[in-house]
Design an enzyme around this catalytic site. Structure first.
Site, mmCIF file in Angstrom:
data_model
loop_
_atom_site.group_PDB
_atom_site.id
_atom_site.type_symbol
_atom_site.label_atom_id
_atom_site.label_comp_id
_atom_site.label_asym_id
_atom_site.label_seq_id
_atom_site.Cartn_x
_atom_site.Cartn_y
_atom_site.Cartn_z
ATOM 1 N N ASP A 54 0.821 -1.204 0.000
ATOM 2 C CA ASP A 54 0.000 0.000 0.000
ATOM 3 C C ASP A 54 0.863 1.265 0.000
ATOM 4 O O ASP A 54 1.855 1.331 0.721
ATOM 5 C CB ASP A 54 -0.852 -0.038 1.283
ATOM 6 C CG ASP A 54 -1.979 0.963 1.268
ATOM 7 O OD1 ASP A 54 -2.905 0.784 0.472
ATOM 8 O OD2 ASP A 54 -1.928 1.929 2.053
ATOM 9 N N GLU A 86 14.582 -14.615 2.481
ATOM 10 C CA GLU A 86 14.750 -15.624 3.543
ATOM 11 C C GLU A 86 13.745 -16.765 3.354
ATOM 12 O O GLU A 86 13.902 -17.843 3.905
ATOM 13 C CB GLU A 86 14.501 -14.998 4.937
ATOM 14 C CG GLU A 86 15.493 -13.913 5.326
ATOM 15 C CD GLU A 86 15.015 -13.094 6.542
ATOM 16 O OE1 GLU A 86 14.140 -13.576 7.304
ATOM 17 O OE2 GLU A 86 15.510 -11.965 6.710
HETATM 18 C C1 GLC Z 1 -4.138 2.956 -0.832
HETATM 19 C C2 GLC Z 1 -5.326 2.024 -0.807
HETATM 20 C C3 GLC Z 1 -6.534 2.791 -0.397
HETATM 21 C C4 GLC Z 1 -6.322 3.342 0.980
HETATM 22 C C5 GLC Z 1 -5.039 4.165 1.050
HETATM 23 C C6 GLC Z 1 -4.608 4.395 2.469
HETATM 24 O O1 GLC Z 1 -4.248 3.885 -1.837
HETATM 25 O O2 GLC Z 1 -5.458 1.395 -2.050
HETATM 26 O O3 GLC Z 1 -7.707 2.019 -0.446
HETATM 27 O O4 GLC Z 1 -7.410 4.128 1.354
HETATM 28 O O5 GLC Z 1 -3.955 3.551 0.409
HETATM 29 O O6 GLC Z 1 -4.155 3.202 3.041
#
Ligand code: GLC
Ligand code: CA
Length: 532
Positions: free
Chosen positions: A194, A250
């Site tokens: 993310d 790992e």
């Molecule tokens: C990313 C995710 C999204 C989320 C954001 C914060 O863009 O895809 O859904 O709200 O990060 O974590």
């Protein structure tokens, strides 16, 4: 030489809350995914990426984590998660979890402790300042938020309840890498990462420079009149991709798929100089704003081939849980969607499909005021029409509606009175069961092309060469692997096309009328074929 699994695979994204509800509470869950594995196996995608299902107050529907190694009870238990890993592996498939490394929830014990005083053992686990600098968050407005307990401000790249961890603190790095190890030791095959490119911020907190750009775009993440110079894509983040790779090593050959924003040169820095040196794959979000023309895709392919050459592998993605559904850009035209996915599954890439895309699920307009997604609530004073005009989906609830399985109540997603989000009213025609019965449906088109992709090495790992001298509106390319060869022809034009073309034989066509004779080819309006 044959490629490693992570470069030959195909990815299907599951938004667990919306996939299938096994216990009648209106919320999709892990047992729900388990019960649909046959469907997924038949679809043919080899890797399942599951959006977060860890402990979370769900303020950002799971992207705000309060424990990285516990499962949110509404999704199931640790046993369910372990069983899911096992069952997916039994079917020869891979499973990728969603790692939100940049930030936790404000409800995470680490944050609560960090916030409690300026001297506690975790005081330095997040980014704290006496005074905000000029940095704006990715969602607009200052990303600094005051905590009265410390009389200081903490930094959030995304929303106020998602405080960024401080990766310059070795303890933070260690616990987060241990969370990664925890899941790798349970057998997961990798992670989707993310907002990975904001993981480090400038060590000196220098102010971001002014720019005229109002709204961020897919290729330029700056916006709100400031260049995101010190808040994203820092050199330390490229280095961290390699540290993460070392941890993965790992455990064997693992996939790291980065959610990265910025230009293609920047994305390449996360991938490193040889394959699986840093991240394995990076999304290229520019194509989420695709235009449905042969010229657009010819240029896109050429640019991507230049920026992500073999042995690297690009990802082709047209939709996800944050963006407008791909078919929405096609005027909800199922024929056009067939052509789009035919391209996605045959071009040189790891294709990434968002749940429901295979049946042509559409956006469901919903009010900003009552949205469960926190983003539209932030923008509720701006008329939604303005966002519609620029084709931006602000209310992500629109693309997260329950999966449409059949024509029974709640589209067969749940037997509860009410699903967590409304089901689209088109579910009586747009659903898995109905489309399974129709040989020419989008679903069966995708199944058929996936079958060819799985069988043909040239499609999974071969080279790509563009065909020239095709009629206007027709896109064509050759995929080659050793002495195997596949040709793909796609007509993006409404007009049918007949042209001279030396060929061998057609192994797939979109329309019954599409035809390959010895020295010529006929393609219907929005027709396409695969030749061998
Ligand atoms: C990313 C995710 C999204 C989320 C954001 C914060 O863009 O895809 O859904 O709200 O990060 O974590
Ligand atoms: Ca449930």
């Amino acid at each position: 030489m044959t490629k490693s699994w992570y470069h030959k695979t195909s990815i299907y994204q599951i938004y667990p809350r919306s996939f299938y509800d096994s216990n009648h509470d209106g919320i999709g869950d892990l047992k729900g995914i388990l019960s649909k594995l046959d469907y997924l196996t038949e679809l043919g995608f080899e890797t399942l990426w599951i959006s977060p299902f860890f402990s979370s107050p769900q303020a950002d529907l799971g992207y705000d984590i309060s424990s990285y190694t516990d499962i949110a009870p509404e999704y199931g238990s640790m046993d369910d998660a372990l069983l899911l890993i096992e069952e997916i592996h039994k079917r020869g498939m891979k499973i990728v979890f969603d790692m939100v490394m940049n930030h936790t929830s404000t409800e995470h014990e680490w944050f609560k402790e960090s916030r409690s005083s300026r001297t506690n053992p975790k005081a330095d686990w997040y980014l704290w300042r006496d005074k905000p600098n000029n940095w704006k968050s990715m969602t607009g407005g200052s990303g600094w938020h005051y905590a009265k307990e410390r009389g200081q401000y903490f930094w959030s790249s995304f929303l106020p309840f998602q405080p960024d961890l401080n990766y310059r603190n070795p303890e933070v790095k260690k616990v987060m890498l241990d969370a990664v190890r925890f899941w790798l030791s349970k057998g997961v095959d990798g992670f989707r990462l993310d907002i990975f490119n904001v993981i480090y911020k400038d060590a000196e907190f220098r102010d971001n420079p002014f720019t005229f750009q109002l709204a961020p775009t897919e290729t330029n993440p700056s916006g709100f009149f400031q260049e995101a110079k010190y808040t994203l894509n820092q050199p330390e983040s490229f280095a961290f991709a390699k540290e993460l790779r070392a941890v993965c090593d790992e455990f064997g050959e693992k996939l790291l798929l980065g959610e990265i924003s910025g230009d293609r040169e920047t994305a390449q820095k996360f991938l490193g100089t040889k394959t699986n040196d840093g991240l394995t794959l990076a999304f290229d979000f520019d194509m989420l704003t695709f235009k449905f023309t042969a010229e657009y895709f010819r240029e896109l392919i050429q640019k991507i081939e230049a920026h992500v050459p073999d042995p690297f592998m690009p990802v082709y993605v047209f939709g996800n849980h944050d963006r407008r559904r791909s078919i929405d850009r096609l005027g909800n035209d199922l024929q056009k969607a067939k052509l789009l996915h035919m391209l996605q599954l045959t071009v040189r890439c790891v294709p990434c499909l968002y749940y429901g895309e295979e049946i042509g699920m559409t956006n469901l307009k919903q009010s900003f005021a009552t949205a469960l997604d926190p983003i539209p609530r932030k923008f509720k004073h701006i008329p939604p029409l303005l966002f519609d005009m620029i084709g931006l989906t602000i209310n992500r609830d629109e693309v997260r509606t329950p999966m449409q399985w059949d024509e029974t109540a709640n589209a067969g997603f749940s037997s509860a009175q009410k699903a967590w989000l409304p089901v689209h009213k088109n579910y009586k025609t747009i659903n898995v069961e109905t489309e399974s019965e129709d040989e020419n449906s989008l679903l069966n088109t995708i199944r058929a092309v996936m079958k060819i992709r799985v069988e043909e090495k040239s499609l999974r790992e071969g080279t790509l060469e563009m065909l020239t001298d095709l009629p206007n509106g027709v896109l064509g390319y050759i995929r080659k692997f050793e002495d195997e060869k596949i040709i793909i022809l796609l007509n993006f034009d409404k007009k049918e096309k007949q042209f001279e073309f030396e060929n061998t034989h057609c192994i797939f066509k979109l329309f019954p009328k599409d035809k390959a004779a010895k020295k010529s080819v006929y393609l219907s309006s929005f027709g396409g074929m695969i030749l061998k």
